[in-house]
Enzyme design. Structure first.
Site, PDB file in Angstrom:
ATOM      1  N   SER A 116      45.177  43.910  55.825  1.00 11.58           N
ATOM      2  CA  SER A 116      44.869  45.404  55.936  1.00 11.58           C
ATOM      3  C   SER A 116      45.160  45.419  57.855  1.00 11.58           C
ATOM      4  O   SER A 116      44.078  44.608  58.514  1.00 11.58           O
ATOM      5  CB  SER A 116      43.461  46.423  55.277  1.00 11.58           C
ATOM      6  OG  SER A 116      44.620  46.032  53.751  1.00 11.58           O
TER       7      SER A 116
HETATM    8  C1  LIG Z   1      45.366  44.706  50.413  1.00  9.67           C
HETATM    9  S1  LIG Z   1      46.419  43.398  50.349  1.00  9.67           S
HETATM   10  C2  LIG Z   1      44.611  43.585  50.511  1.00  9.67           C
HETATM   11  C3  LIG Z   1      43.753  43.012  51.879  1.00  9.67           C
HETATM   12  C4  LIG Z   1      42.821  42.407  52.210  1.00  9.67           C
HETATM   13  N1  LIG Z   1      41.596  42.389  51.333  1.00  9.67           N
HETATM   14  C5  LIG Z   1      42.378  41.721  53.691  1.00  9.67           C
HETATM   15  O1  LIG Z   1      41.364  41.348  53.331  1.00  9.67           O
HETATM   16  O2  LIG Z   1      43.050  42.397  54.176  1.00  9.67           O
HETATM   17  C6  LIG Z   1      45.692  44.218  47.973  1.00  9.67           C
HETATM   18  C7  LIG Z   1      46.106  42.767  47.207  1.00  9.67           C
HETATM   19  O3  LIG Z   1      45.996  43.290  46.093  1.00  9.67           O
HETATM   20  C8  LIG Z   1      45.437  42.914  45.299  1.00  9.67           C
HETATM   21  N2  LIG Z   1      45.953  43.613  44.037  1.00  9.67           N
HETATM   22  C9  LIG Z   1      46.875  44.293  43.739  1.00  9.67           C
HETATM   23  N3  LIG Z   1      46.517  44.641  42.484  1.00  9.67           N
HETATM   24  C10 LIG Z   1      45.800  43.791  41.628  1.00  9.67           C
HETATM   25  C11 LIG Z   1      44.632  43.653  40.967  1.00  9.67           C
HETATM   26  N4  LIG Z   1      44.841  44.994  39.550  1.00  9.67           N
HETATM   27  N5  LIG Z   1      43.827  42.868  40.471  1.00  9.67           N
HETATM   28  C12 LIG Z   1      43.648  42.610  41.766  1.00  9.67           C
HETATM   29  N6  LIG Z   1      44.341  42.783  42.773  1.00  9.67           N
HETATM   30  C13 LIG Z   1      44.834  43.442  43.042  1.00  9.67           C
HETATM   31  C14 LIG Z   1      47.499  42.372  45.841  1.00  9.67           C
HETATM   32  O4  LIG Z   1      47.390  41.309  45.538  1.00  9.67           O
HETATM   33  C15 LIG Z   1      46.924  42.526  47.423  1.00  9.67           C
HETATM   34  O5  LIG Z   1      46.674  40.603  47.074  1.00  9.67           O
END
Ligand SMILES: C[S@@+](CC[C@H](N)C(=O)[O-])C[C@H]1O[C@@H](n2cnc3c(N)ncnc32)[C@H](O)[C@@H]1O
Length: 401
Positions: free
Chosen positions: A77
């Protein structure tokens, strides 16, 4: 680019110090503990394949994984958004924190904030992402962060209750596990999507439900798994689409496409066009039948749809007519005036309602943070109150101050 002014400087420590300074200047970072966390964690170690300038850019995400259509499903992000959400979370030393949606970097920042007496768990639904996060965390010296492969919909009961739960994918539902997984004074920070627009909302527990303390504009990759959005989309024609998550909104693609070919009606509100993200939220939640209108560059250049739809604009739709916001320069006062473009047999009525909502916002609610959100778990009442947004496990209501 918002990194070091001298582009020949590629020392990550210099870029990181610049990033922290710029995050303070741009009100992303507003507290010393968050500044110290950003200064401590080597962000580039969580984006080893990205150019340093991209890794340390304030507003750009770093791609991590795409789906079969080339759309991002995981990114690191943007630093500014991470800072804003960590400030919203107000994390203290010793807390137990769950992050839903992993990458490693944000979890490392949280580990800095909770310190040695706290505990951080990060969960991701995707094995590639959680494995990658584990490697990066170990490599950067954050071996104590716990990584879990699971659908975040169920929370991570092993480790609950948490003082803070921070969600980093755009959520459409608030599962009960996120509320029951919080301590009595716990806080949930979640990018909640309502009718195609997302706000990062800091919720505190309030009786059985949640009440918001702050909110801000946010953009995230969508939640996957059980909590994925129940959105409806209608392609009116190439490059013009409508989307909504409200089952009460009619999405008659053929009739609305036909409406776009009829002469446009233009109405001006006399109200200043200001604080676009706050106005957008108000329109989305107060138009009686709201969808989000998207148009591509071609549709705009051909004069079919106004430029306001390029990044999505709240639209008021009926079976055969559509109205949406536009703006024009205000020569008398400077700045812009907001107005409405409408098409179709009911163009006049839709434009009138839209202008009324634009004026009401300008008169009564034109400021930052005018909305207070409540989340009430359980079955939605019928009929659904006008100010309520239905979700799978409960309803969101919004009060405007
Ligand atoms: C924007 S990224 C996370 C960025 C991260 N927190 C960082 O340190 O920059 C969003 C993440 O959410 C995960 N995701 C989507 N749906 C999810 C769910 N139901 N449970 C857990 N993770 C999920 C995706 O696989 C993705 O890796």
């Amino acid at each position: 680019m918002t990194t070091a002014s001298d582009s020949t400087v590629r020392d990550p420590d210099v870029l990181r110090a610049d990033m922290v300074r710029a995050l303070r200047d741009q009100d992303g970072i507003t507290s010393e503990p968050v500044a110290a966390a950003f200064a401590a964690v080597p962000r580039h170690r969580f984006a080893p394949d990205a150019p340093l300038e991209l890794a340390y850019d304030l507003h750009r995400t770093v791609p991590v994984k795409k789906d079969e259509h080339g759309l991002d499903i995981s990114v690191m992000s943007a630093a500014h958004l991470q800072a804003v959400m960590l400030e919203q979370a107000d994390i203290e030393p010793g807390m137990r924190v769950l992050e839903i949606g992993s990458g490693g970097y944000n979890a490392a920042l949280i580990q800095e904030l909770v310190g040695g007496d706290g505990a951080v768990t990060t969960v991701d639904i995707d094995r590639d992402i959680i494995d990658r996060a584990r490697l990066c965390l170990d490599d950067a010296g954050y071996g104590q962060v716990k990584t879990v492969l699971a659908d975040g919909e169920t929370g991570v009961p092993d480790g609950a209750p948490y003082d803070r739960i921070i969600v980093t994918a755009a959520a459409w539902v608030i599962p009960t596990s996120w509320i029951s997984g919080l301590t009595a004074k716990g806080r949930l920070v979640v990018p909640l999507t309502m009718c195609g627009t997302t706000r990062s909302i800091a919720f505190d527990r309030d009786d059985d439900g949640l009440i918001s303390r702050s909110y801000g504009l946010a953009r995230f990759v969508p939640m996957q798994g059980e909590g994925a959005a129940e959105e409806r989309k209608a392609m009116l024609r190439d490059g013009v689409a409508l989307q909504t998550d409200d089952v009460r909104v009619p999405l008659n693609a053929q009739a609305l496409n036909h409406a776009l070919d009829t002469p446009r009606l233009e109405r001006w509100s006399g109200a200043a066009y200001e604080l676009p993200d706050e106005l957008e939220l108000y329109l989305t939640l107060n138009l009686s039948s709201a969808a989000r209108l998207h148009a591509d560059k071609d549709a705009v250049e051909h004069g079919l749809v106004e430029a306001s739809a390029l990044y999505g604009v709240p639209a008021l739709v009926s079976e055969d007519s559509i109205a949406y916001r536009t703006r024009r320069e205000n020569e008398d006062t400077g700045g812009f005036e907001s107005g409405v473009i409408a098409h179709g047999p009911q163009a006049e009525a839709l434009a009138e309602e839209y202008v009324h909502v634009l004026r009401r916002w300008a008169q009564d609610h034109r400021r930052r943070g005018a909305a207070t959100f409540r989340y009430l778990p359980g079955a939605a009442p019928t009929p659904l109150p006008r100010d309520a947004v239905r979700r799978r496990h409960g309803i969101v209501t919004v009060a405007w101050n």
